[in-house]
Design an enzyme around this catalytic site. Structure first.
Site, short mmCIF file in Angstrom:
data_model
loop_
_atom_site.label_atom_id
_atom_site.label_comp_id
_atom_site.label_asym_id
_atom_site.label_seq_id
_atom_site.Cartn_x
_atom_site.Cartn_y
_atom_site.Cartn_z
CG LEU A 2 -1.22 7.24 29.61
CD1 LEU A 2 -0.12 6.66 30.48
CD2 LEU A 2 -0.79 7.30 28.16
N PRO A 3 -5.08 5.24 28.33
CG PRO A 3 -5.06 4.35 26.18
CD PRO A 3 -4.18 4.99 27.20
CB THR A 33 -11.07 7.08 33.17
OG1 THR A 33 -11.37 8.48 33.12
CG2 THR A 33 -12.19 6.35 33.89
CE LYS A 107 -14.69 10.28 33.53
NZ LYS A 107 -13.39 10.44 32.87
CE LYS A 182 -10.79 3.17 29.59
NZ LYS A 182 -10.37 4.30 30.47
#
Length: 232
Positions: A2-3, A33, A107, A182
């Site tokens: 998911l975002p 992430t 990440k 983001k």
């Protein structure tokens, strides 16, 4: 996957509400992430309701890796035995990064590097273009020299260098500028938490903000190459 953290938290709160009367040893793998703290809090929610184990397992490899099941997974665990059978359906490399949240930490640090090398690669190739170099030949030079990176070799920003890259499809179906922005902001926020001053973070964030404001938010991040040419 998911975002943002708020989406992950919201989805898992609904899942918990639906199954909390059925304690079990389920395995929840989240490849979003997001910020490390939200992931840790979500893991604690799963544990406190006796619903199993929550593992952060963000990925690297882009749309090409997803299509070919060659993604790299960075997993917030010290033991891959439980999660690897599932992850093998989507990836080829798996790293046990440590405690809960460590996969996301890896990440974010990786994507900070990606955010910067993506800009540098776009600028370097556009410089070569403006200086009149043969870009196919220049690409060979870069990818056998010290300028080589994932951005130059796998996700080359020049249309036509590789038919499989987003740049050869009008920068469609890749890792969007807004997503890169983001992730970069998440990395900067993580650095702030440990009081690390990132020398290039703020300037890089301004570059991605400029590209977003130019209406290119959904284009692959390598579109910076085209933006530089169009803005000349």
């Amino acid at each position: 996957m998911l975002p943002e953290g708020k989406h992950v938290r919201g989805v898992y709160e609904r899942i918990i509400e639906a199954i909390k009367s059925e304690p079990s040893d389920r395995l929840f793998i989240d490849s979003s992430t997001i910020d490390v703290q939200t992931s840790i809090e979500t893991s604690n929610l799963i544990k406190s309701n006796n619903l199993g184990t929550f593992v952060d397992a963000p990925v690297s490899g882009g749309t090409v890796g997803a299509a070919n099941a060659t993604l790299t997974f960075m997993v917030g665990t010290e033991d891959l035995n439980t999660v690897e059978p599932t992850l093998k359906m989507m990836g080829s490399r798996f790293f046990a990064c440590g405690k809960q949240g460590a996969g996301l930490a890896a990440k974010l640090a990786n994507n900070y590097i990606l955010a910067l090398t993506n800009i540098a690669t776009a600028e370097g190739f556009q410089l070569a273009n403006q200086l009149g170099l043969d870009l196919a030949k220049f690409s060979e030079i870069v990818n056998t020299s010290s300028g080589r990176s994932w951005s130059s070799e796998v996700n080359n920003p020049v249309p036509g260098i590789s038919p499989s890259t987003p740049s050869s499809r009008d920068y469609e179906s890749g890792f969007g500028v807004s997503l890169m922005r983001k992730d970069l902001l998440l990395a900067i926020a993580a650095a702030d938490l440990v009081k690390l001053k990132l020398l290039l973070g703020s300037d890089a964030a301004k570059v991605y903000e400029t590209i977003v404001e130019a209406g290119l938010a959904r284009k692959d991040m390598s579109v910076i190459y085209k933006y530089l040419e169009d803005s000349k």
